[in-house]
Design a protein around this motif. Structure first.
Motif, PDB file in Angstrom:
ATOM      1  N   TRP A  22       4.015  -2.231 -13.334  1.00 37.47           N
ATOM      2  CA  TRP A  22       2.470  -3.000 -13.442  1.00 37.47           C
ATOM      3  C   TRP A  22       2.175  -2.445 -14.722  1.00 37.47           C
ATOM      4  CZ3 TRP A  22      -2.322  -0.937 -13.812  1.00 37.47           C
ATOM      5  CH2 TRP A  22      -3.415  -1.971 -13.658  1.00 37.47           C
ATOM      6  N   GLY A  56      -2.133  -5.326  -4.931  1.00 38.11           N
ATOM      7  CA  GLY A  56      -1.443  -4.217  -5.725  1.00 38.11           C
ATOM      8  C   GLY A  56      -0.025  -4.399  -5.992  1.00 38.11           C
ATOM      9  N   THR A  57       0.626  -5.538  -5.749  1.00 41.72           N
ATOM     10  CA  THR A  57       1.955  -5.825  -6.017  1.00 41.72           C
ATOM     11  C   THR A  57       2.216  -5.608  -7.642  1.00 41.72           C
ATOM     12  OG1 THR A  57       3.712  -7.301  -5.591  1.00 41.72           O
ATOM     13  CG2 THR A  57       1.789  -8.334  -6.571  1.00 41.72           C
ATOM     14  N   ASP A  58       3.254  -4.911  -7.987  1.00 39.83           N
ATOM     15  CA  ASP A  58       3.774  -4.764  -9.332  1.00 39.83           C
ATOM     16  C   ASP A  58       4.321  -6.096  -9.706  1.00 39.83           C
ATOM     17  OD1 ASP A  58       4.004  -1.684 -10.254  1.00 39.83           O
ATOM     18  OD2 ASP A  58       4.191  -1.996  -8.125  1.00 39.83           O
ATOM     19  N   ARG A 114       0.927  -1.270  -0.152  1.00 44.94           N
ATOM     20  CA  ARG A 114       0.005  -0.128   0.136  1.00 44.94           C
ATOM     21  C   ARG A 114       1.029   1.306   0.060  1.00 44.94           C
ATOM     22  NH1 ARG A 114      -2.938  -1.537   3.710  1.00 44.94           N
ATOM     23  NH2 ARG A 114      -1.989  -0.606   5.619  1.00 44.94           N
ATOM     24  N   ARG A 155      -3.193   2.928 -11.892  1.00 46.51           N
ATOM     25  CA  ARG A 155      -3.875   1.485 -12.060  1.00 46.51           C
ATOM     26  C   ARG A 155      -5.075   1.603 -13.171  1.00 46.51           C
ATOM     27  NH1 ARG A 155       0.551   0.393 -10.148  1.00 46.51           N
ATOM     28  NH2 ARG A 155       0.770  -1.511  -8.657  1.00 46.51           N
ATOM     29  N   HIS A 189       0.775   3.853 -11.525  1.00 43.77           N
ATOM     30  CA  HIS A 189       0.307   4.205 -10.359  1.00 43.77           C
ATOM     31  C   HIS A 189      -0.969   4.487 -10.093  1.00 43.77           C
ATOM     32  CE1 HIS A 189      -0.153   6.674  -6.478  1.00 43.77           C
ATOM     33  NE2 HIS A 189      -0.728   7.617  -7.435  1.00 43.77           N
ATOM     34  N   ASN A 229       2.364   1.678  -3.345  1.00 38.70           N
ATOM     35  CA  ASN A 229       1.494   2.300  -4.502  1.00 38.70           C
ATOM     36  C   ASN A 229       1.332   3.653  -4.176  1.00 38.70           C
ATOM     37  OD1 ASN A 229      -0.845  -0.771  -4.420  1.00 38.70           O
ATOM     38  ND2 ASN A 229       1.259  -0.460  -5.515  1.00 38.70           N
ATOM     39  N   GLN A 230       1.095   4.236  -2.911  1.00 41.77           N
ATOM     40  CA  GLN A 230       1.076   5.402  -2.643  1.00 41.77           C
ATOM     41  C   GLN A 230       2.292   6.480  -3.106  1.00 41.77           C
ATOM     42  OE1 GLN A 230       0.518   5.614   1.681  1.00 41.77           O
ATOM     43  NE2 GLN A 230      -1.594   4.786   1.598  1.00 41.77           N
TER      44      GLN A 230
END
Length: 469
Positions: free
Chosen positions: A409, A300-302, A260, A387, A385, A263-264
């Protein structure tokens, strides 16, 4: 198009030109070279075969060099030892075994250990309790037995060992990796943001510009996590050592927290260790492993990483295929286009703002893809980022950037010729997009880039374009 990337660790099981080509064909986006094992003659040959596979399949394949770090390992045993519960064993400071004593190669362990401490071997598969400590010698009782082999890792949970983040061997491996043209460097046993900054400075001292992945596997790193994420170029959730440094039951929550946070901050994050562990010996994963991989994707893993499954496993190619299959299935359940509330205070990041707007425009006009011409990789990273549902076609004339983009990703890196104007950039981007199977004549696409061209960090433009029929 699968959005989650797959990293396959190289080793004896895939140590041939044919097997490396099969890994790439099966879906591996990057390969990992673990410097804890092997030699540089072999690694250079692997890298050459990876580059040949790139040319064959016309896809970039990033090479991740994983520095071993100051991991405490069992020395060289004459033969594997079977340890039974309640058995008493002796550890001695040595590189090779003498008598029945177990060799340990780092003196710091004997300084830090105390009677009553737990000693974990091979990511916790063997557990002992220390009963006596003397200079360069320890006695311990086996609590959880198993087969002990040479060079297995040792952990003293809840003890801080005064070891440098990089060993002389790591420094030599770094120089060899720079010369060999690796694309990413992973730093093991990161304890603070200073460890990351020191490696970044060392890379620059040697005239290179290679992004650093910080491996989170130490309790101390969790206390400095936000700063580490901000400074590092990417993060690896290294669950093997992390799972013996903290309570094993805490690992899933920590994994979610790290993903998390990455991702932020728009930093790529890799989830690693024992993802399809049973496939070292079996041709199919367990249901629990399938669920583990899927949950990492949903978190949310790349990227997801295979270690022993491809390095020494009996079914390395099948492991990659299963990983790809699981990721694609999990992605069908993803919540796309993550748009958090706008911050109360302006961030001042123009690339972030334009990337967000491009994702919104793509969604509203029904675009089939988002095109991101780039010189440094910054624009596709920020688009990733957010998505978006659309594939992100990252277009660059820089071979190094092309390979590094393989970790992000949802990003499909494409090579284009060097351009000198906005019109030329747009033309080349549309030609490259048309050559993929991701868009067709008549499709709308969104292009976001910087004007004037060839200036890193200059993203300031969005266009809605139509692919010619």
């Amino acid at each position: 198009m699968r959005r989650t990337k797959i990293i396959a660790t190289l080793g004896p099981a895939v140590g041939s030109r044919e097997k490396i080509h099969e890994l790439i064909e099966a879906g591996a986006n990057l390969v990992r070279i673990n410097t804890a094992h092997g030699d540089w003659e072999t690694r250079r040959q692997w890298i050459q075969w990876v580059r040949e596979a790139e040319a064959t399949y016309r896809v970039p394949v990033g090479v991740l060099l994983d520095l071993a770090g100051p991991k405490i390992r069992i020395g060289t045993l004459r033969e594997p030892m079977k340890l039974e519960p309640n058995q008493s064993v002796v550890f001695r400071l040595a590189e090779t075994q003498s008598d029945s004593e177990i060799p340990l190669q780092i003196a710091e362990v004997f300084r830090a250990a105390r009677a009553g401490d737990r000693l974990l071997v091979d990511d916790g598969s063997i557990e002992l309790q220390i009963t006596r400590v003397e200079p360069n010698l320890m006695e311990a009782t086996v609590l959880e037995g198993g087969e002990l082999r040479s060079q297995r890792g040792i952990t003293l949970p809840n003890r801080t060992l005064m070891l440098p983040s990089m060993t002389p061997k790591d420094r030599e491996d770094l120089l060899q990796g720079i010369a060999a043209g690796v694309d990413w460097i992973a730093l093991s046993f990161v304890r603070s943001v200073t460890d990351v900054m020191n490696l970044q400075a060392l890379i620059k001292e040697h005239g290179a510009d290679i992004p650093v992945i910080a491996k989170i596997e130490q309790r101390a790193a969790l206390d400095d996590l936000e700063e580490i994420v901000q400074v590092a170029d990417g993060i690896m959730v290294a669950r093997g050592d992390l799972g013996v440094q903290i309570d094993l039951a805490e690992v899933p929550g920590i994994q979610k927290r790290i993903i998390r946070l990455c991702n932020q901050h728009a930093k790529p994050v890799i989830t690693a260790t024992q993802m399809l562990e049973s496939m070292i010996n079996e041709g199919r994963p367990t249901r629990a492993e399938v669920t583990d991989v899927a949950n990492a994707v949903l978190d949310g893993t790349d990227a997801v990483m295979l270690s022993g499954e491809t390095a020494v496993g009996a079914f390395p190619i099948q492991a990659v295929r299963w990983m790809a299959r699981i990721a694609e299935s999990a992605e069908s359940m993803l919540e796309f286009l993550r748009l958090d509330e706008l911050p109360a205070e302006p961030s001042g990041n123009t690339t972030e703002a334009v990337a967000r707007a491009a994702c919104v425009v793509a969604q509203m006009v029904g675009a089939r893809a988002i095109l991101t011409p780039t010189t440094s990789g910054g624009t596709p990273r920020w688009v990733s980022h957010f998505r978006p549902r659309q594939p992100i076609l990252a277009l660059t004339d820089n071979e190094t950037v092309w390979r590094r983009l393989s970790l992000l990703w949802g990003v499909a890196p494409l090579r284009i010729p060097h351009v000198h104007s906005t019109d030329e950039m747009t033309t080349q981007a549309l030609i490259a997009a048309r050559q993929t199977r991701l868009v067709r004549g008549g499709d709308r696409v969104v292009l976001t880039a910087g004007v004037p061209v060839n200036i890193p960090g200059n993203t300031n433009m969005i266009q809605v374009l139509t692919i010619e029929r």
